[in-house]
Structures are given as C-alpha cells and as structure tokens.
Design a protein around this motif. Structure first.
Motif, short mmCIF file in Angstrom:
data_model
loop_
_atom_site.label_atom_id
_atom_site.label_comp_id
_atom_site.label_asym_id
_atom_site.label_seq_id
_atom_site.Cartn_x
_atom_site.Cartn_y
_atom_site.Cartn_z
N PRO A 57 0.81 -1.23 0.00
CA PRO A 57 0.00 0.00 0.00
C PRO A 57 0.85 1.28 0.00
O PRO A 57 0.50 2.26 -0.65
N VAL A 58 1.97 1.24 0.70
CA VAL A 58 2.85 2.41 0.72
C VAL A 58 3.48 2.60 -0.66
O VAL A 58 3.56 3.73 -1.17
N LEU A 59 3.92 1.50 -1.29
CA LEU A 59 4.49 1.60 -2.63
C LEU A 59 3.46 2.12 -3.63
O LEU A 59 3.78 2.92 -4.51
N PHE A 60 2.22 1.66 -3.50
CA PHE A 60 1.16 2.15 -4.38
C PHE A 60 0.94 3.65 -4.18
O PHE A 60 0.80 4.40 -5.15
N GLY A 61 0.92 4.09 -2.93
CA GLY A 61 0.77 5.53 -2.65
C GLY A 61 1.93 6.33 -3.21
O GLY A 61 1.75 7.43 -3.74
N LEU A 62 3.15 5.79 -3.11
CA LEU A 62 4.31 6.46 -3.67
C LEU A 62 4.19 6.59 -5.19
O LEU A 62 4.49 7.64 -5.76
N LEU A 63 3.75 5.53 -5.84
CA LEU A 63 3.62 5.57 -7.30
C LEU A 63 2.54 6.55 -7.75
O LEU A 63 2.74 7.30 -8.70
N SER A 122 9.55 14.75 -7.90
CA SER A 122 8.30 14.01 -7.73
C SER A 122 8.50 12.81 -6.80
O SER A 122 7.61 12.49 -6.01
N ALA A 123 9.66 12.16 -6.86
CA ALA A 123 9.94 11.06 -5.93
C ALA A 123 10.04 11.58 -4.49
O ALA A 123 9.45 11.00 -3.57
N GLY A 124 10.77 12.66 -4.30
CA GLY A 124 10.89 13.24 -2.96
C GLY A 124 9.59 13.80 -2.44
O GLY A 124 9.24 13.63 -1.26
N GLY A 125 8.85 14.45 -3.32
CA GLY A 125 7.56 15.00 -2.91
C GLY A 125 6.55 13.94 -2.55
O GLY A 125 5.81 14.07 -1.57
N SER A 126 6.51 12.87 -3.33
CA SER A 126 5.56 11.80 -3.01
C SER A 126 5.97 11.07 -1.74
O SER A 126 5.11 10.63 -0.97
N LEU A 127 7.27 10.98 -1.48
CA LEU A 127 7.71 10.39 -0.21
C LEU A 127 7.26 11.26 0.96
O LEU A 127 6.79 10.73 1.97
N ILE A 136 4.64 13.28 0.98
CA ILE A 136 3.18 13.17 1.07
C ILE A 136 2.78 11.88 1.77
O ILE A 136 1.93 11.87 2.67
N VAL A 137 3.41 10.76 1.38
CA VAL A 137 3.07 9.47 1.99
C VAL A 137 3.46 9.47 3.47
O VAL A 137 2.74 8.92 4.31
N ALA A 138 4.58 10.10 3.81
CA ALA A 138 4.98 10.18 5.22
C ALA A 138 3.97 10.99 6.02
O ALA A 138 3.62 10.61 7.15
N LEU A 139 3.50 12.10 5.48
CA LEU A 139 2.50 12.91 6.18
C LEU A 139 1.17 12.17 6.33
O LEU A 139 0.53 12.25 7.38
N VAL A 140 0.76 11.44 5.29
CA VAL A 140 -0.47 10.65 5.39
C VAL A 140 -0.30 9.56 6.44
O VAL A 140 -1.21 9.31 7.25
N LEU A 148 1.69 9.65 9.08
CA LEU A 148 1.68 10.29 10.40
C LEU A 148 0.26 10.67 10.81
O LEU A 148 -0.12 10.52 11.98
N ALA A 149 -0.52 11.19 9.86
CA ALA A 149 -1.91 11.55 10.17
C ALA A 149 -2.72 10.31 10.51
O ALA A 149 -3.54 10.33 11.44
N TRP A 150 -2.49 9.21 9.78
CA TRP A 150 -3.21 7.97 10.07
C TRP A 150 -2.81 7.44 11.45
O TRP A 150 -3.65 7.00 12.21
N ARG A 151 -1.54 7.54 11.75
CA ARG A 151 -1.05 7.05 13.07
C ARG A 151 -1.61 7.92 14.20
O ARG A 151 -1.94 7.40 15.26
N ALA A 152 -1.70 9.22 13.99
CA ALA A 152 -2.22 10.11 15.03
C ALA A 152 -3.73 9.90 15.24
O ALA A 152 -4.22 10.09 16.35
N GLY A 153 -4.43 9.48 14.20
CA GLY A 153 -5.87 9.28 14.30
C GLY A 153 -6.25 7.96 14.95
O GLY A 153 -7.40 7.76 15.29
N ARG A 154 -5.31 7.09 15.12
CA ARG A 154 -5.61 5.77 15.72
C ARG A 154 -5.72 5.83 17.20
O ARG A 154 -5.37 6.45 17.99
#
Length: 112
Positions: free
Chosen positions: A63-69, A93-98, A100-104, A106-112
């Motif tokens: 899922p993380v790889l899919f989000g990165l792509l 684009s590789a750095g930016g998507s990394l 974005i995925v890291a922020l998503v 972190l937000a998912w982890r904070a919401g748990r």
C-alpha cells in the motif's frame, strides 16, 4: 518560440530509478548483515533469510508503494509542465511523493 516542459515519461522513469536504487540499497545492506548462529526461531518471522525479509517487506509495504507511485505520477504530471529537466522532475516528484506518503502515514497514526 514556446517554452516546453520536460517529458512526463522520462520524469517518471527517473523517479522509478530512485525507488529501484533505494530498494537495491536495502537488499545489499540486509544481505551483508551476518546471522547469529544461535538464533531462537520460536517467534513468527524470526528466522527469515535477508532475501525473504525483503520480499516480505515489499509485500507488506505494497500500500505504501502504491501511494508512492500514485503521488509520483501526479507530481510528475504537474511538475513536467514548468520544469524543463526530466531528471529534476523525477527527483522532485519522488521526494515530494515520499513526503506526502509520510505525512499521510503520520496523520493515520495520530488518528488511531
């Protein structure tokens, strides 16, 4: 004369090259770690070989790889309009998507 941006396809290929470089570095780094001779294999996944560990990581991280792509393709499409260098488009684009995925994540982890 009209200013053209970079090639979208070449930018995505550069980003995929960055991802392949990171995966290759992980494989090389993991294969160089020596295995302790007296391992306790009673826990699940405790006696995997380095290659099996990388395959398991790729499967669990799909899922993380899919989000990165997806992030890479979207960012490359946006950046290729304004930046003329495909290398810069792919790297950004590789750095930016990394990021974005890291922020998503972190937000998912904070919401748990």
């Amino acid at each position: 004369m009209e200013k053209r941006g970079a090639s979208f396809g070449l930018g995505v290929l550069v980003a995929l090259g960055w991802y392949a470089t990171v995966v290759g570095a992980v494989v090389v780094g993991e294969s160089g770690v020596p295995v302790a001779p007296d391992r306790d294999c009673s826990a699940m996944f405790s006696c995997l070989s380095p290659a099996e560990g990388v395959v398991l990581l790729l499967i669990a991280g799909a899922p993380v790889l899919f989000g990165l792509l997806v992030g890479t393709v979207v960012l490359a499409a946006l950046l290729a309009r304004w930046i003329r260098s495909a290398i810069l488009v792919g790297t950004l684009s590789a750095g930016g998507s990394l990021a974005i995925v890291a922020l998503v994540g972190l937000a998912w982890r904070a919401g748990r």
